[in-house]
Write a protein that holds these residues in place. Structure first.
Motif, short mmCIF file in Angstrom:
data_model
loop_
_atom_site.label_atom_id
_atom_site.label_comp_id
_atom_site.label_asym_id
_atom_site.label_seq_id
_atom_site.Cartn_x
_atom_site.Cartn_y
_atom_site.Cartn_z
N LEU A 1 0.82 -1.21 0.00
CA LEU A 1 0.00 0.00 0.00
C LEU A 1 0.86 1.27 0.00
CD1 LEU A 1 -2.63 -1.11 2.68
CD2 LEU A 1 -2.93 -1.08 0.19
N LEU A 2 2.12 1.12 0.34
CA LEU A 2 3.02 2.26 0.42
C LEU A 2 3.84 2.42 -0.85
CD1 LEU A 2 4.37 1.73 4.05
CD2 LEU A 2 3.08 3.74 3.28
N PRO A 3 4.36 3.63 -1.12
CA PRO A 3 5.31 3.78 -2.23
C PRO A 3 6.48 2.82 -2.04
CG PRO A 3 4.63 5.93 -1.41
CD PRO A 3 4.06 4.92 -0.46
N LEU A 4 6.98 2.27 -3.13
CA LEU A 4 7.98 1.21 -3.08
C LEU A 4 9.21 1.61 -2.26
CD1 LEU A 4 8.93 -1.57 -3.96
CD2 LEU A 4 9.83 -0.52 -6.06
N GLU A 5 9.72 2.83 -2.50
CA GLU A 5 10.94 3.21 -1.81
C GLU A 5 10.73 3.33 -0.30
OE1 GLU A 5 8.81 7.00 -2.99
OE2 GLU A 5 9.28 5.06 -3.91
N LYS A 6 9.55 3.75 0.10
CA LYS A 6 9.26 3.86 1.53
C LYS A 6 9.06 2.48 2.16
CE LYS A 6 7.48 8.56 1.54
NZ LYS A 6 8.64 9.04 2.30
N ALA A 7 8.43 1.58 1.43
CA ALA A 7 8.25 0.22 1.92
C ALA A 7 9.60 -0.47 2.10
CB ALA A 7 7.37 -0.57 0.95
#
Length: 257
Positions: free
Chosen positions: A196-202
């Motif tokens: 559910l989160l942007p890839l870089e933040k995940a």
């Protein structure tokens, strides 16, 4: 088959939270062992409660107030189960210098100065990090943070030995090794939330959560030779905070000449 899996899930909800479960859900050590696969799913449930309270509160109050109410809701839902584990673990590792003494301190119901400091820092840490995060990301961060941190605790449960044999231990019913299929199911719940989160933040959040888990696991192995129920709570809390820290990371952008 479906009823059995539902019973395992609701068994995990009953053990890890204070939420009501259907009356037909039975109770046995074997069922509770099998319910460990749903630990991250319980995290999704608790994170959903926090996210819904946050979204509702944001309609009336500033973000820090919404974060505070969200935290209060999740703590109420779990009965501060994992916070208590963090406090006991830090008390034990801070006040004991050999295995038996550490375990004795961790079992003591009284909270020492190390535990108080750890509890305060954990609560302030979550409040500060979530308040600093973009409000649109907070609900997704709550879902992922609660699910992933409980998966981190599940990994510890699956990979390390249980070190306490007394009947009063919190994780005694969960002192078992999970199969690869059970671990895959547990990982699926955590990955679904991370998506559910942007890839870089995940990725950043997951990396810091993993680092916190490995750091604590090394300490537990060195001082205890394994884990206790309190250790699982400590991993959940530390990896949740580390995850939020990763989600909040601002990577420097390249300056063009």
């Amino acid at each position: 088959m479906l009823r059995r899996e539902l019973e395992y899930f609701f068994g995990a909800v009953r053990f890890f939270t204070r939420l009501p479960v259907p009356g037909w859900v039975g109770h046995s050590a074997e069922a509770l062992n099998r319910s460990a696969r749903y630990f991250p799913a319980v995290g999704l449930l608790v994170g959903s409660i926090g996210a819904l309270v946050f979204l509702g509160a944001m309609q009336l109050w500033p973000q820090p107030v919404a974060v505070l109410l969200s935290m209060a809701a999740t703590i109420y839902a779990t009965g501060a189960f994992h916070e208590d584990g963090l406090s006991d673990t830090v008390d034990g590792l801070g006040g004991g210098w050999e295995k038996l003494r550490i375990l004795e301190i961790m079992k003591d119901s009284r909270v020492g100065s190390y535990g108080v400091v750890a509890m305060v820092l954990a609560l302030l840490g979550k409040f500060t990090l979530l308040s600093a995060l973009d409000a649109t990301l907070v609900p997704y961060a709550l879902l992922a943070g609660h699910a992933l941190s409980r998966f981190c605790a599940t990994v510890l449960l699956a990979a390390m030995d249980y070190v306490r044999e007394d009947l009063l231990a919190k994780a005694k019913p969960l002192a078992t090794r999970l199969s690869m299929a059970e671990m895959a199911l547990a990982a699926g719940f955590a990955l679904a939330a991370l998506a559910l989160l942007p890839l870089e933040k995940a990725i950043a959040g997951g990396a810091l959560a993993a680092a916190a888990t490995l750091w604590l696991a090394a300490k537990f192995r060195r001082w205890l030779g394994g884990y206790t129920g309190d250790c699982l709570g400590a991993v959940q809390q530390a990896s949740e905070i580390a995850f939020y820290l990763g989600v909040l990371v601002h990577l420097p952008t390249a300056v063009s000449g």
